[in-house]
Scaffold this active site. Structure first.
Site, PDB file in Angstrom:
ATOM      1  N   PHE A 138       0.853  -1.186   0.000  1.00 16.98           N
ATOM      2  CA  PHE A 138       0.000   0.000   0.000  1.00 16.98           C
ATOM      3  C   PHE A 138       0.889   1.236   0.000  1.00 16.98           C
ATOM      4  O   PHE A 138       1.704   1.419   0.897  1.00 16.98           O
ATOM      5  CB  PHE A 138      -0.946   0.040   1.206  1.00 16.98           C
ATOM      6  CG  PHE A 138      -1.925   1.165   1.089  1.00 16.98           C
ATOM      7  CD1 PHE A 138      -3.092   1.019   0.344  1.00 16.98           C
ATOM      8  CD2 PHE A 138      -1.667   2.400   1.671  1.00 16.98           C
ATOM      9  CE1 PHE A 138      -3.983   2.081   0.180  1.00 16.98           C
ATOM     10  CE2 PHE A 138      -2.554   3.469   1.521  1.00 16.98           C
ATOM     11  CZ  PHE A 138      -3.715   3.299   0.773  1.00 16.98           C
ATOM     12  N   ASP A 223       9.262   2.526   1.689  1.00 18.34           N
ATOM     13  CA  ASP A 223       8.096   3.259   2.165  1.00 18.34           C
ATOM     14  C   ASP A 223       7.965   2.987   3.660  1.00 18.34           C
ATOM     15  O   ASP A 223       7.477   1.941   4.085  1.00 18.34           O
ATOM     16  CB  ASP A 223       6.851   2.782   1.403  1.00 18.34           C
ATOM     17  CG  ASP A 223       5.577   3.474   1.883  1.00 18.34           C
ATOM     18  OD1 ASP A 223       5.600   4.072   2.973  1.00 18.34           O
ATOM     19  OD2 ASP A 223       4.554   3.383   1.184  1.00 18.34           O
ATOM     20  N   LYS A 252       2.610   9.903   8.403  1.00 20.04           N
ATOM     21  CA  LYS A 252       1.914   9.443   9.614  1.00 20.04           C
ATOM     22  C   LYS A 252       2.469  10.054  10.903  1.00 20.04           C
ATOM     23  O   LYS A 252       2.155  11.187  11.216  1.00 20.04           O
ATOM     24  CB  LYS A 252       1.942   7.916   9.646  1.00 20.04           C
ATOM     25  CG  LYS A 252       0.971   7.327   8.588  1.00 20.04           C
ATOM     26  CD  LYS A 252       0.620   5.907   8.879  1.00 20.04           C
ATOM     27  CE  LYS A 252      -0.297   5.278   7.861  1.00 20.04           C
ATOM     28  NZ  LYS A 252      -1.699   5.496   8.088  1.00 20.04           N
TER      29      LYS A 252
HETATM   30  N1  PLP Z   1       2.351   4.194   2.522  1.00 21.16           N
HETATM   31  C1  PLP Z   1       2.021   3.397   3.543  1.00 21.16           C
HETATM   32  C2  PLP Z   1       2.928   2.272   3.907  1.00 21.16           C
HETATM   33  C3  PLP Z   1       0.848   3.608   4.251  1.00 21.16           C
HETATM   34  O1  PLP Z   1       0.511   2.800   5.261  1.00 21.16           O
HETATM   35  C4  PLP Z   1       0.012   4.693   3.880  1.00 21.16           C
HETATM   36  C5  PLP Z   1      -1.271   4.928   4.574  1.00 21.16           C
HETATM   37  O2  PLP Z   1      -1.830   4.089   5.201  1.00 21.16           O
HETATM   38  C6  PLP Z   1       0.397   5.499   2.811  1.00 21.16           C
HETATM   39  C7  PLP Z   1       1.574   5.234   2.159  1.00 21.16           C
HETATM   40  C8  PLP Z   1      -0.461   6.667   2.385  1.00 21.16           C
HETATM   41  O3  PLP Z   1      -0.315   7.689   3.303  1.00 21.16           O
HETATM   42  P1  PLP Z   1      -1.387   8.895   3.374  1.00 21.16           P
HETATM   43  O4  PLP Z   1      -2.697   8.296   3.736  1.00 21.16           O
HETATM   44  O5  PLP Z   1      -0.806   9.811   4.418  1.00 21.16           O
HETATM   45  O6  PLP Z   1      -1.400   9.544   2.044  1.00 21.16           O
END
Ligand code: PLP
Length: 395
Positions: A138, A223, A252
């Site tokens: 994700f 990520d 986050k």
């Molecule tokens: N990358 C990861 C690993 C995530 O868990 C998330 C959100 O859950 C995102 C990217 C996307 O982040 P945002 O919701 O702040 O755009």
């Protein structure tokens, strides 16, 4: 307004992209939140791994209050001291030499995708733009980030998706090696897959991925939007695995609730982003930077990560006790305070029963309960959460 009226108005006026629990939350302090009827909840969601210092952490509140009265926004046409200070702190505490600030995880990943392509365009021979990502990943919801997200359910209805992404199984270095083609420029991976249910890498997986990247001249993008900022008991999850990325994305917990994202990278890779190649109006604004500075300082100075490791081990132990008792629990997994519980039954009903009994947890995928509480929780908080969960699993 009464709770039912508020929810009815929400349904009338807010686009229905979210399936929400039927409560209106009005206040938070530490690991607890309260709803509009005055009910208290123990919060093991923490804004989905965002409020890692707990709600209204005094030093973050104070930093925001102070900065709001001094300077909140001037744009990136000018230098501002909070941005320079937070960048310096992130660089001093990571593999990176340089930082780009934005406002969310998606945006940080979008920047990473653009940076990898631009670096390849400027430095590598041939037309190399393809990024390999992992099934079950994700990475966010903009068109590029959602295409990097290798889960069909998030793609449905949004075709045509941008070109240049291919998917390989998570935790399979050989499959990754085989998937590299002459167009490939980067690999993007979460150290622990969060949204698909706290899926753990095998101990040598990330080392293997790093090796493939080194052998084939690819950039490694980690990520760490969910795993970063202390969530796993170290500042960044990759530190557990003895590797360094070329690009890392954060969001986050970086602002503990203030929307804040960042891309970190080396001087070599950063050189591909010149003036005019990428930007964000709000990115790096002094208010957010003040929050980030207070968060990072607290993580480094207030013993938060020690607590995360200790109480995280205790949580996994106590959930392990529940596994002995409830046949529907298949597996407990995780690191620090990023913990998943795999169930043989649908988790949504368990989440609802926990809510009714005063515990917030959530489901990542249909069958996996995810526990990402504030890193400041106590053993007593864990005992209470396990007690409620025990009852909720009884039905
Ligand atoms: N990358 C990861 C690993 C995530 O868990 C998330 C959100 O859950 C995102 C990217 C996307 O982040 P945002 O919701 O702040 O755009």
């Amino acid at each position: 307004m009464k709770t039912e009226e508020l929810i009815a108005q929400s349904d009338r006026n807010i686009i229905g992209t979210y399936r929400r629990q039927p409560v209106v939350l009005v206040k938070g302090a530490g690991a607890r939140v309260w709803d509009s009827d005055g009910r208290e909840y123990l919060d093991f969601v923490a804004g989905i791994a965002v409020c890692s210092l707990g709600h209204s952490y005094p030093k973050v509140v104070e930093a925001l209050r102070h900065q709001a009265g001094v300077l909140t926004h001037v744009s990136n046409l000018y230098y501002t001291e909070p941005q320079i200070r937070l960048a310096g702190m992130l660089v001093a505490n990571s593999f990176a030499d340089k930082v780009f600030f934005c406002n969310s995880g998606t945006e940080a990943n979008e920047a990473a995708i653009k940076l990898a392509r631009k670096y390849a365009h400027d430095n590598l021979k041939g037309d190399r733009y393809e990024i390999l990502t992992m099934q079950g990943s994700f990475h966010g919801r903009t068109l590029a980030a959602v295409t990097a997200t290798a889960q069909e359910k998030f793609h449905a209805g949004f075709a045509p998706l941008p070109e240049g992404f291919r998917y390989v199984p998570f935790n399979d270095v050989r499959a990754l090696e085989k998937a590299v083609r002459k167009r490939t420029c980067a690999v993007m991976v979460e150290p622990i897959q969060g949204e698909s249910g706290v899926r753990m890498p095998s101990p040598d997986y990330l080392g293997g991925v790093r090796q493939v990247c080194d052998d084939r001249g690819l950039l490694l993008i980690l990520d760490e939007v969910q795993t970063g900022m202390g969530r796993t008991g170290k500042l960044f999850a990759h530190e557990h695995f003895g590797i360094k990325p070329d690009i890392m994305t954060l969001a986050k917990a970086l602002g503990n609730g203030y929307p804040l994202g960042a891309l970190l990278t080396t001087d070599r890779v950063a050189s591909a982003f010149e003036p005019g190649t990428h930007a964000s109006t709000f990115g790096g604004n002094p208010l957010g930077m003040a929050a980030g500075i207070a968060v990072l300082r607290a993580l480094l100075e207030d013993g938060i990560m020690d607590n995360c490791r200790e109480v995280g081990a205790y949580l996994r132990e106590r959930l392990g006790d529940l596994k002995e008792k409830h046949y529907m629990i298949q597996e407990i997994r995780g690191m620090g305070l990023m913990v998943g519980m795999n169930l043989t039954v649908d988790g949504a009903a368990v989440v609802r029963r926990c809510l009714e009994k005063g515990l917030l947890i959530n489901c990542a995928g249909e069958h996996i309960l995810r526990f990402v509480p504030p890193l400041t929780i106590t053993r007593e908080d864990v005992d209470r959460a396990v007690e409620i969960l025990d009852e909720a699993l009884e039905g």
